[in-house]
Design an enzyme around this catalytic site. Structure first.
Site, PDB file in Angstrom:
ATOM      1  N   SER A 190     -15.632  80.651  10.675  1.00 35.67           N
ATOM      2  CA  SER A 190     -15.924  79.552  11.606  1.00 35.67           C
ATOM      3  C   SER A 190     -16.970  79.977  12.603  1.00 35.67           C
ATOM      4  O   SER A 190     -17.530  79.145  13.316  1.00 35.67           O
ATOM      5  CB  SER A 190     -14.686  79.209  12.432  1.00 35.67           C
ATOM      6  OG  SER A 190     -13.615  78.891  11.624  1.00 35.67           O
ATOM      7  N   HIS A 227     -18.261  76.918   4.520  1.00 34.62           N
ATOM      8  CA  HIS A 227     -17.384  76.600   5.646  1.00 34.62           C
ATOM      9  C   HIS A 227     -16.763  75.209   5.493  1.00 34.62           C
ATOM     10  O   HIS A 227     -17.459  74.198   5.540  1.00 34.62           O
ATOM     11  CB  HIS A 227     -18.192  76.693   6.960  1.00 34.62           C
ATOM     12  CG  HIS A 227     -17.360  76.497   8.171  1.00 34.62           C
ATOM     13  ND1 HIS A 227     -17.791  75.830   9.288  1.00 34.62           N
ATOM     14  CD2 HIS A 227     -16.086  76.871   8.443  1.00 34.62           C
ATOM     15  CE1 HIS A 227     -16.830  75.816  10.175  1.00 34.62           C
ATOM     16  NE2 HIS A 227     -15.789  76.432   9.687  1.00 34.62           N
ATOM     17  N   GLU A 236     -20.286  73.245   5.166  1.00 36.53           N
ATOM     18  CA  GLU A 236     -21.541  73.900   5.551  1.00 36.53           C
ATOM     19  C   GLU A 236     -21.776  75.077   4.603  1.00 36.53           C
ATOM     20  O   GLU A 236     -20.907  75.946   4.477  1.00 36.53           O
ATOM     21  CB  GLU A 236     -21.444  74.412   6.987  1.00 36.53           C
ATOM     22  CG  GLU A 236     -21.411  73.278   8.004  1.00 36.53           C
ATOM     23  CD  GLU A 236     -21.063  73.721   9.424  1.00 36.53           C
ATOM     24  OE1 GLU A 236     -21.530  73.079  10.373  1.00 36.53           O
ATOM     25  OE2 GLU A 236     -20.306  74.703   9.584  1.00 36.53           O
ATOM     26  N   ASN A 259     -19.331  73.358  14.577  1.00 33.01           N
ATOM     27  CA  ASN A 259     -18.560  74.077  15.598  1.00 33.01           C
ATOM     28  C   ASN A 259     -19.325  74.239  16.902  1.00 33.01           C
ATOM     29  O   ASN A 259     -18.735  74.290  17.979  1.00 33.01           O
ATOM     30  CB  ASN A 259     -18.101  75.434  15.072  1.00 33.01           C
ATOM     31  CG  ASN A 259     -16.873  75.291  14.198  1.00 33.01           C
ATOM     32  OD1 ASN A 259     -16.251  74.228  14.157  1.00 33.01           O
ATOM     33  ND2 ASN A 259     -16.523  76.343  13.485  1.00 33.01           N
TER      34      ASN A 259
HETATM   35  N1  CAA Z   1      -3.331  68.294   4.152  1.00 34.92           N
HETATM   36  C1  CAA Z   1      -3.675  67.376   3.232  1.00 34.92           C
HETATM   37  N2  CAA Z   1      -3.867  66.064   3.523  1.00 34.92           N
HETATM   38  C2  CAA Z   1      -3.643  65.675   4.789  1.00 34.92           C
HETATM   39  C3  CAA Z   1      -3.272  66.581   5.799  1.00 34.92           C
HETATM   40  C4  CAA Z   1      -3.104  67.927   5.421  1.00 34.92           C
HETATM   41  N3  CAA Z   1      -2.753  68.850   6.307  1.00 34.92           N
HETATM   42  N4  CAA Z   1      -3.159  65.900   6.959  1.00 34.92           N
HETATM   43  C5  CAA Z   1      -3.451  64.622   6.689  1.00 34.92           C
HETATM   44  N5  CAA Z   1      -3.763  64.490   5.392  1.00 34.92           N
HETATM   45  C6  CAA Z   1      -4.219  63.273   4.730  1.00 34.92           C
HETATM   46  C7  CAA Z   1      -3.107  62.298   4.541  1.00 34.92           C
HETATM   47  O1  CAA Z   1      -2.456  62.468   3.296  1.00 34.92           O
HETATM   48  C8  CAA Z   1      -3.863  60.994   4.595  1.00 34.92           C
HETATM   49  O2  CAA Z   1      -4.499  60.722   3.361  1.00 34.92           O
HETATM   50  P1  CAA Z   1      -4.691  59.221   2.859  1.00 34.92           P
HETATM   51  O3  CAA Z   1      -5.386  58.487   3.972  1.00 34.92           O
HETATM   52  O4  CAA Z   1      -5.546  59.421   1.648  1.00 34.92           O
HETATM   53  O5  CAA Z   1      -3.332  58.706   2.597  1.00 34.92           O
HETATM   54  C9  CAA Z   1      -4.969  61.239   5.605  1.00 34.92           C
HETATM   55  O6  CAA Z   1      -5.152  62.645   5.624  1.00 34.92           O
HETATM   56  C10 CAA Z   1      -4.606  60.730   6.967  1.00 34.92           C
HETATM   57  O7  CAA Z   1      -3.380  61.368   7.357  1.00 34.92           O
HETATM   58  P2  CAA Z   1      -2.279  60.752   8.317  1.00 34.92           P
HETATM   59  O8  CAA Z   1      -2.252  59.256   8.177  1.00 34.92           O
HETATM   60  O9  CAA Z   1      -0.992  61.495   8.140  1.00 34.92           O
HETATM   61  O10 CAA Z   1      -2.747  61.188   9.725  1.00 34.92           O
HETATM   62  P3  CAA Z   1      -3.974  60.748  10.508  1.00 34.92           P
HETATM   63  O11 CAA Z   1      -4.528  59.446  10.094  1.00 34.92           O
HETATM   64  O12 CAA Z   1      -3.556  60.970  11.892  1.00 34.92           O
HETATM   65  O13 CAA Z   1      -5.063  61.848  10.080  1.00 34.92           O
HETATM   66  C11 CAA Z   1      -6.194  63.910  10.256  1.00 34.92           C
HETATM   67  C12 CAA Z   1      -4.832  63.215  10.216  1.00 34.92           C
HETATM   68  C13 CAA Z   1      -6.832  63.823   8.876  1.00 34.92           C
HETATM   69  C14 CAA Z   1      -5.919  65.367  10.600  1.00 34.92           C
HETATM   70  C15 CAA Z   1      -7.098  63.191  11.325  1.00 34.92           C
HETATM   71  O14 CAA Z   1      -6.418  63.128  12.535  1.00 34.92           O
HETATM   72  C16 CAA Z   1      -8.430  63.900  11.553  1.00 34.92           C
HETATM   73  O15 CAA Z   1      -9.364  63.757  10.787  1.00 34.92           O
HETATM   74  N6  CAA Z   1      -8.493  64.655  12.677  1.00 34.92           N
HETATM   75  C17 CAA Z   1      -9.710  65.424  13.049  1.00 34.92           C
HETATM   76  C18 CAA Z   1      -9.649  66.778  12.421  1.00 34.92           C
HETATM   77  C19 CAA Z   1     -10.896  67.593  12.659  1.00 34.92           C
HETATM   78  O16 CAA Z   1     -11.681  67.357  13.568  1.00 34.92           O
HETATM   79  N7  CAA Z   1     -11.061  68.616  11.825  1.00 34.92           N
HETATM   80  C20 CAA Z   1     -12.179  69.569  11.977  1.00 34.92           C
HETATM   81  C21 CAA Z   1     -11.813  70.644  12.931  1.00 34.92           C
HETATM   82  S1  CAA Z   1     -13.064  71.879  13.031  1.00 34.92           S
HETATM   83  C22 CAA Z   1     -12.733  72.920  11.758  1.00 34.92           C
HETATM   84  O17 CAA Z   1     -11.772  72.816  11.049  1.00 34.92           O
HETATM   85  C23 CAA Z   1     -13.718  73.998  11.503  1.00 34.92           C
HETATM   86  C24 CAA Z   1     -13.530  75.247  12.197  1.00 34.92           C
HETATM   87  O18 CAA Z   1     -14.126  76.223  11.755  1.00 34.92           O
HETATM   88  C25 CAA Z   1     -12.804  75.403  13.449  1.00 34.92           C
END
Ligand code: CAA
Length: 349
Positions: free
Chosen positions: A119, A140, A152, A190
């Site tokens: 990351s 990434h 990425e 990031n």
């Molecule tokens: N694993 C697999 N699938 C998952 C999951 C997981 N842990 N969490 C959620 N999902 C899927 C669900 O199955 C659902 O799929 P469908 O729509 O196809 O049915 C979908 O994601 C939405 O899930 P939920 O309805 O349960 O929950 P939500 O609508 O609140 O979404 C979320 C959850 C996908 C996490 C959403 O809140 C989101 O996109 N959040 C932002 C996350 C983000 O910013 N990520 C990047 C962080 S930076 C990074 O990771 C890089 C780094 O190097 C630090």
């Protein structure tokens, strides 16, 4: 270059998510972790994610079983010998990653490609621990890896252009939307995301607003899928701090140094969801934070959004990335409804 067999080192939530992505795409995957208990945790992480997909009727139980059957698990790096690509998803510790890459260099067939899911760390520094730096790139993924489409592909000065192109094409072939990026601190997403998240923690530390007000402001007004503090808990506070250290080392801007509650929480053992607590407690189901303080929510949203858009503009002006890659990264990597350059067209503070 063909990709049939993929290795993944490190089976935390991210590593197991990467295993799932490749296995779902029909590839043979070998998942390796440092201990039997870490392997068991990796299996559990994959099973939980597949069960969720089955219960949501995204895949059938038969498909879930097929996906699982494509994965071989173990603790021995020798299992990677015939891999076309190995993706490392170990903790963000440079010495550890270099040790892993040096070992991968020893065991993986000479034409095998080595990728880091780092990351924050320099892919160039990681590649230096191998005798094949031209075959080392960053790959990434974003959390949760099975959900977020952005990847990425990070190239160093030494990465061979054909290798970068092949990994980019592989990312596309498994259903992701890749962007190629140089080995810059924080890469594309990031750099922008963590600067914004750190700013939100500073508002909390300064007593400007409660965690619920900050998070609900960005969920409700900006329509971000999560508030910044909840998102830090998802990413992991330790990983987040590592990204901030890298950004700060580059900019020397005091505003990029990790805000104090991040370091305090980590010192208390609270690293976010993975330890059961961070800004929030996860021993019970986490509900979307709410706050009735509408005026303060408007103020918080304005403050955070203004700074976030300013960082995006600066990144584009300084040649960090194109507007379209930044927009794509924030939408497909973080689930935002629109990218910052799209937001700029209508945001009025
Ligand atoms: N694993 C697999 N699938 C998952 C999951 C997981 N842990 N969490 C959620 N999902 C899927 C669900 O199955 C659902 O799929 P469908 O729509 O196809 O049915 C979908 O994601 C939405 O899930 P939920 O309805 O349960 O929950 P939500 O609508 O609140 O979404 C979320 C959850 C996908 C996490 C959403 O809140 C989101 O996109 N959040 C932002 C996350 C983000 O910013 N990520 C990047 C962080 S930076 C990074 O990771 C890089 C780094 O190097 C630090």
């Amino acid at each position: 270059m063909t990709f049939e067999r993929i290795g993944v080192v490190g089976l935390g939530i991210m590593g197991a998510g990467i295993v799932e992505v490749f296995a779902k795409a029909g590839l043979q995957v070998i998942g390796v972790a440092e201990s039997e208990s870490a392997v068991e945790q990796g299996k559990k992480n994959l099973a939980t994610s597949l069960d969720r997909a089955v219960s949501r009727e995204k895949i059938t139980q038969v498909q879930a079983d097929e996906i699982s059957s494509r994965v071989t698990w173990g603790t021995d790096f020798e299992l990677f010998a015939e891999c076309d690509l190995v993706v490392e998803a170990a903790p963000e510790i440079i010495g550890l990653k270099q040790q892993i890459f040096s070992e991968l260099d020893r065991v993986v067939k000479p034409e095998g490609i080595l990728a880091s899911n780092t990351s924050s760390l320099s892919v160039t520094a990681i590649a230096q621990s191998t005798d094949r730096p031209e075959q080392v790139v960053g790959m990434h993924f974003f959390n949760p890896a099975p959900v977020q489409k952005f990847v990425e592909v990070i190239s160093t000065e030494k990465s061979h252009a054909d290798i970068v192109a092949a990994v980019t094409e592989l990312a596309r072939s498994i259903g992701k939307s890749p962007a190629t990026v140089g080995d810059k601190p924080g890469f594309i997403v990031n750099k922008l995301l963590l600067t914004y998240l750190n700013h939100a923690v500073r508002l909390l530390d300064e007593g400007v607003a409660s965690r619920e007000t900050i998070d609900s402001a960005m969920r409700e007004i900006a329509k971000f899928p999560m508030g910044p503090l909840e998102l830090l808990d998802l990413i992991g506070l330790d990983t987040s701090v590592e990204v901030l250290h890298t950004i700060f080392a580059d900019t020397q801007d005091p505003l990029d140094a990790p805000a104090s509650s991040l370091t305090t929480l980590i010192a208390d053992g609270h690293k976010g969801r993975k330890t059961g607590a961070g800004f929030y407690d996860y021993s019970n189901k986490h509900e979307a934070p709410t706050s009735a303080d509408d005026d303060l929510k408007i103020q918080v949203h304005e403050t955070l959004m203004k700074a976030y858009l300013h960082t995006a503009r600066q990144m584009n002006d300084s040649g960090y990335a194109s507007k379209s890659d930044i927009d794509m990264g924030m939408k497909l990597g973080c689930g935002l409804p629109e990218g910052p350059f799209e937001t700029m067209s209508h945001f009025v503070a």
